[in-house]
Design an enzyme around this catalytic site. Structure first.
Site, PDB file in Angstrom:
ATOM      1  N   LYS A 204      43.813  20.220  43.686  1.00 23.80           N
ATOM      2  CA  LYS A 204      43.930  20.091  42.301  1.00 23.80           C
ATOM      3  C   LYS A 204      45.014  20.912  41.763  1.00 23.80           C
ATOM      4  CE  LYS A 204      42.158  22.204  38.630  1.00 23.80           C
ATOM      5  NZ  LYS A 204      43.424  22.172  37.870  1.00 23.80           N
ATOM      6  N   GLY A 257      43.794  31.814  41.586  1.00 18.45           N
ATOM      7  CA  GLY A 257      43.939  32.119  40.128  1.00 18.45           C
ATOM      8  C   GLY A 257      43.547  33.408  39.822  1.00 18.45           C
ATOM      9  N   GLY A 262      37.655  32.827  39.703  1.00 20.31           N
ATOM     10  CA  GLY A 262      37.208  32.963  41.202  1.00 20.31           C
ATOM     11  C   GLY A 262      35.844  33.344  41.132  1.00 20.31           C
ATOM     12  N   CYS A 313      50.959  37.226  41.189  1.00 21.12           N
ATOM     13  CA  CYS A 313      49.825  38.023  41.369  1.00 21.12           C
ATOM     14  C   CYS A 313      49.835  39.411  41.859  1.00 21.12           C
ATOM     15  CB  CYS A 313      48.787  37.340  42.170  1.00 21.12           C
ATOM     16  SG  CYS A 313      49.704  36.766  43.565  1.00 21.12           S
ATOM     17  N   GLU A 413      45.194  42.652  34.313  1.00 19.25           N
ATOM     18  CA  GLU A 413      46.335  41.967  34.622  1.00 19.25           C
ATOM     19  C   GLU A 413      46.833  41.369  33.505  1.00 19.25           C
ATOM     20  OE1 GLU A 413      45.757  38.466  37.142  1.00 19.25           O
ATOM     21  OE2 GLU A 413      47.251  39.347  38.493  1.00 19.25           O
TER      22      GLU A 413
HETATM   23  P1  NAI Z   1      42.887  29.964  36.077  1.00 22.93           P
HETATM   24  O1  NAI Z   1      42.354  30.925  37.042  1.00 22.93           O
HETATM   25  O2  NAI Z   1      42.202  29.338  34.988  1.00 22.93           O
HETATM   26  O3  NAI Z   1      43.668  28.635  36.979  1.00 22.93           O
HETATM   27  C1  NAI Z   1      43.811  28.737  38.022  1.00 22.93           C
HETATM   28  C2  NAI Z   1      43.378  27.353  38.548  1.00 22.93           C
HETATM   29  O4  NAI Z   1      42.072  27.028  38.396  1.00 22.93           O
HETATM   30  C3  NAI Z   1      44.024  26.078  37.751  1.00 22.93           C
HETATM   31  O5  NAI Z   1      44.237  25.067  38.647  1.00 22.93           O
HETATM   32  C4  NAI Z   1      42.762  25.797  36.936  1.00 22.93           C
HETATM   33  O6  NAI Z   1      42.593  24.224  36.370  1.00 22.93           O
HETATM   34  C5  NAI Z   1      41.594  26.174  37.887  1.00 22.93           C
HETATM   35  N1  NAI Z   1      40.224  26.242  37.108  1.00 22.93           N
HETATM   36  C6  NAI Z   1      40.141  26.965  35.824  1.00 22.93           C
HETATM   37  N2  NAI Z   1      38.887  26.985  35.611  1.00 22.93           N
HETATM   38  C7  NAI Z   1      37.995  26.494  36.643  1.00 22.93           C
HETATM   39  C8  NAI Z   1      36.583  26.359  36.927  1.00 22.93           C
HETATM   40  N3  NAI Z   1      35.652  26.565  36.087  1.00 22.93           N
HETATM   41  N4  NAI Z   1      36.536  25.823  38.307  1.00 22.93           N
HETATM   42  C9  NAI Z   1      37.303  25.587  39.179  1.00 22.93           C
HETATM   43  N5  NAI Z   1      38.813  25.508  38.790  1.00 22.93           N
HETATM   44  C10 NAI Z   1      39.059  26.148  37.695  1.00 22.93           C
HETATM   45  O7  NAI Z   1      44.246  30.831  35.394  1.00 22.93           O
HETATM   46  P2  NAI Z   1      44.990  30.575  33.992  1.00 22.93           P
HETATM   47  O8  NAI Z   1      43.829  30.298  32.801  1.00 22.93           O
HETATM   48  O9  NAI Z   1      45.757  29.515  34.211  1.00 22.93           O
HETATM   49  O10 NAI Z   1      45.298  32.037  33.752  1.00 22.93           O
HETATM   50  C11 NAI Z   1      44.826  33.085  33.142  1.00 22.93           C
HETATM   51  C12 NAI Z   1      45.125  34.253  33.689  1.00 22.93           C
HETATM   52  O11 NAI Z   1      44.930  34.246  35.242  1.00 22.93           O
HETATM   53  C13 NAI Z   1      46.662  34.610  34.140  1.00 22.93           C
HETATM   54  O12 NAI Z   1      47.042  35.252  32.843  1.00 22.93           O
HETATM   55  C14 NAI Z   1      46.655  35.515  35.204  1.00 22.93           C
HETATM   56  O13 NAI Z   1      46.300  37.020  34.881  1.00 22.93           O
HETATM   57  C15 NAI Z   1      45.591  35.068  36.122  1.00 22.93           C
HETATM   58  N6  NAI Z   1      46.295  34.126  37.009  1.00 22.93           N
HETATM   59  C16 NAI Z   1      46.447  34.662  38.463  1.00 22.93           C
HETATM   60  C17 NAI Z   1      47.030  34.121  39.338  1.00 22.93           C
HETATM   61  C18 NAI Z   1      47.192  34.574  40.743  1.00 22.93           C
HETATM   62  O14 NAI Z   1      48.096  34.188  41.328  1.00 22.93           O
HETATM   63  N7  NAI Z   1      46.551  35.476  41.014  1.00 22.93           N
HETATM   64  C19 NAI Z   1      47.586  32.591  39.086  1.00 22.93           C
HETATM   65  C20 NAI Z   1      47.293  31.999  37.883  1.00 22.93           C
HETATM   66  C21 NAI Z   1      46.751  32.893  36.874  1.00 22.93           C
END
Ligand code: NAI
Ligand code: MG
Length: 509
Positions: A204, A257, A262, A313, A413
């Protein structure tokens, strides 16, 4: 290939900034997206679609089918059938490796298309998608293609008249949920090892950047991946993502993410005790001593925080500076930050593009306000950047000085081009302060004293330590976090552990 993402080789101007050429290219490259299930592009069962936007213009790029729980179920069933009955896990490992490698070849053949797709969908500079995202994606498929026929078990000298040996088998159906900051590359980090080990996958992509993963799926089929082995279901987190993490027929879920997401993934995965690996956020310390080449360290600090608009990240977002060089370093950093070219992602001279979304922009400006209120000193940036002709989500490179480690801007972050500079004097105290974070993804040390460098490398609680460099990646070197930055290591031989089960076989002699 070892890729130093802090270097940006000059690229010939391909005319990408000329509006007509760009429009033509965009038309060729951007197609409406569907779900990729069992080797076919299909609409969502609900018929729903969503728009993916170009963050540089804020205009929609195209529409994409919106998968939800019902589509995830179909995709999982296809992956399940491909795993339980199909040729992929059973085929000659060398043949499987060749197919995984061929995916890398095909990405290389379509390098310019992928570079443009990710720049349009994410807002990052074309210069970076060309020089970082795409070559590293090619590399990861070549690297794991080479592993496929080298995943071996062991014979173990046990007590008694027995032959005992182990088999390393694929885990089964793998659910992979990836973020938007490196759309193609994150797909590569996840898919290449999972496929090389003989698993089948439901991927996804992030709702902000679904396009390159869909194009990749098409090329995987062309490379010879059997139907059902890879399924790509774009959709939103709480619907498609949550359904994948919770699906009982999925054996393992790999997620990258936010740490809060997580935690949700972990809870959902608990239903059937799926194997999980999590690559979450960070607040990585970048530590500079007074015995370094200041200009090189300033460049390192710049790339550490402003590379990819700070949407990394492992960004070096906490900059610990020796008191002795503090003022001089901050001065040089601010000069450089002011000179950094924020602009059209498609202009090859652009160094920082647009933040991925309105949400991300709000998050960043919100943290900047918190920083100002907390008493930290705003040295430069701190607001949106104006880019002529584009109304996208551009932010000026931002430096805060006089930051205390307990301030919100040093603890949470931000995921944007905002760095917090903190002075230090004492070495023992330093490791403690650097480790004073819920995260532990990466850290860097700049010094010419090898003893200091290696002893700090041991004391810092983080999955990657860079010494006199920043943001170095290689498909062969493991990457992942300590503490709330997650667990499991991607890349290198370590990723094979994420995607295999060990079976112990006893034979009476
Ligand atoms: P997110 O963690 O919500 O999104 C990452 C992925 O998880 C996307 O594919 C999203 O659709 C999916 N996702 C969201 N909610 C989910 C759930 N309940 N169950 C399963 N999958 C789910 O991150 P978002 O909202 O795009 O960004 C928010 C913050 O997260 C950013 O500002 C940043 O601080 C952090 N982030 C960190 C990343 C990293 O590489 N460590 C990458 C993206 C965001
Ligand atoms: Mg987008």
């Amino acid at each position: 290939m070892r890729t130093d993402v802090s270097k940006k080789p000059a690229q010939p101007d391909t005319g990408a900034t000329q509006p007509d050429t760009v429009k033509m290219k965009i038309k060729e490259v951007v197609k409406p997206g569907k779900l990729f299930i069992n080797g076919k592009f299909v609409n969502a069962l609900s018929g729903k679609t969503f728009e993916t936007i170009n963050p540089a213009t804020t205009e929609p790029l195209t529409t994409v089918a919106e998968g939800d729980a019902a589509d995830i179920d179909l995709a999982v069933k296809a992956a399940r059938k491909a795993f339980d009955e199909g040729p992929w896990p059973r085929m000659n490992a060398r043949e499987r490796g060749k197919i995984v490698s061929r995916i890398g070849d095909l990405i290389a053949e379509h390098a310019e298309e992928f570079a443009l797709l990710d720049s349009l969908d994410n807002g990052k500079p074309l210069n970076e998608t060309r020089n970082v995202d795409v070559p590293l994606s090619v590399e990861v498929f070549h690297y794991y293609g080479g592993w496929a026929d080298k995943i071996v078990g062991e014979t173990i000298p046990v007590n008694g008249p027995f032959l005992n040996y182990t088999l390393r088998e694929p885990v089964g159906v793998v659910g992979q949920i990836i973020p938007w900051n490196f759309p193609l590359l994150m797909a590569g980090w996840k898919l290449a090892p999972a496929l090389a080990c003989g698993n089948t996958v439901v991927l996804k992509p992030a709702e902000q950047t679904p396009l390159s993963a869909l194009r990749l799926a098409e090329l995987c089929l062309e490379a010879g991946l059997p139907e059902g082995v890879l399924n790509v279901v774009p959709g939103f987190g709480p619907t498609a993502g949550a359904a994948l993490a919770g699906h009982r027929e999925v054996d393992k879920v790999a997620f990258t993410g936010e740490y809060l997401t997580g935690q949700e993934v972990m809870k959902a995965a608990a239903k059937n005790l799926k194997r999980i690996s999590l690559e979450l956020g960070g607040k990585s310390p970048n530590i500079v001593f007074d015995d370094v080449d200041l200009d090189a360290a300033v460049k390192g600090a710049m790339r550490g925080i402003f590379f990819n608009q700070g949407e990394v990240c492992c960004a070096g977002s906490r900059l610990f500076l020796s008191e002795k060089i503090y003022d001089e370093f901050v001065g040089k950093l601010v000069d450089e930050a002011k000179r950094l070219k924020v602009g059209d992602p498609l202009d090859p001279s652009t160094q920082m593009g647009a933040q991925v979304s309105q949400d991300q922009l709000n998050r960043i400006t919100g943290y900047i306000e918190k920083g100002k209120k907390s008493g930290a000193r705003l040295e430069c940036g701190g607001e949106r950047a104006e880019v002529p002709g584009l109304k996208g989500y551009f932010v000026k490179p931002t430096v805060f000085s006089g930051v205390k480690n307990e301030m919100t801007i040093a603890q949470e972050e931000i995921f944007g081009p905002v760095v917090a500079a903190l002075p230090f004097e004492d070495l023992d105290d330093l490791a403690k302060r650097a480790n004073d974070s819920i995260f532990g993804l990466a850290a860097a040390v700049w010094t010419s004293d090898i003893k200091k460098a290696h002893s700090l490398a041991r004391k810092l609680r983080a999955g990657t330590i860079w010494i006199n460099c920043y943001n170095m990646f290689d498909a062969a070197s493991p990457f992942g976090g300590f503490k709330m930055s997650g667990f499991g290591r991607e890349l290198g031989a370590h990723a094979l552990e994420l995607y295999t089960e060990v079976k112990s076989v006893w034979v009476a002699l």
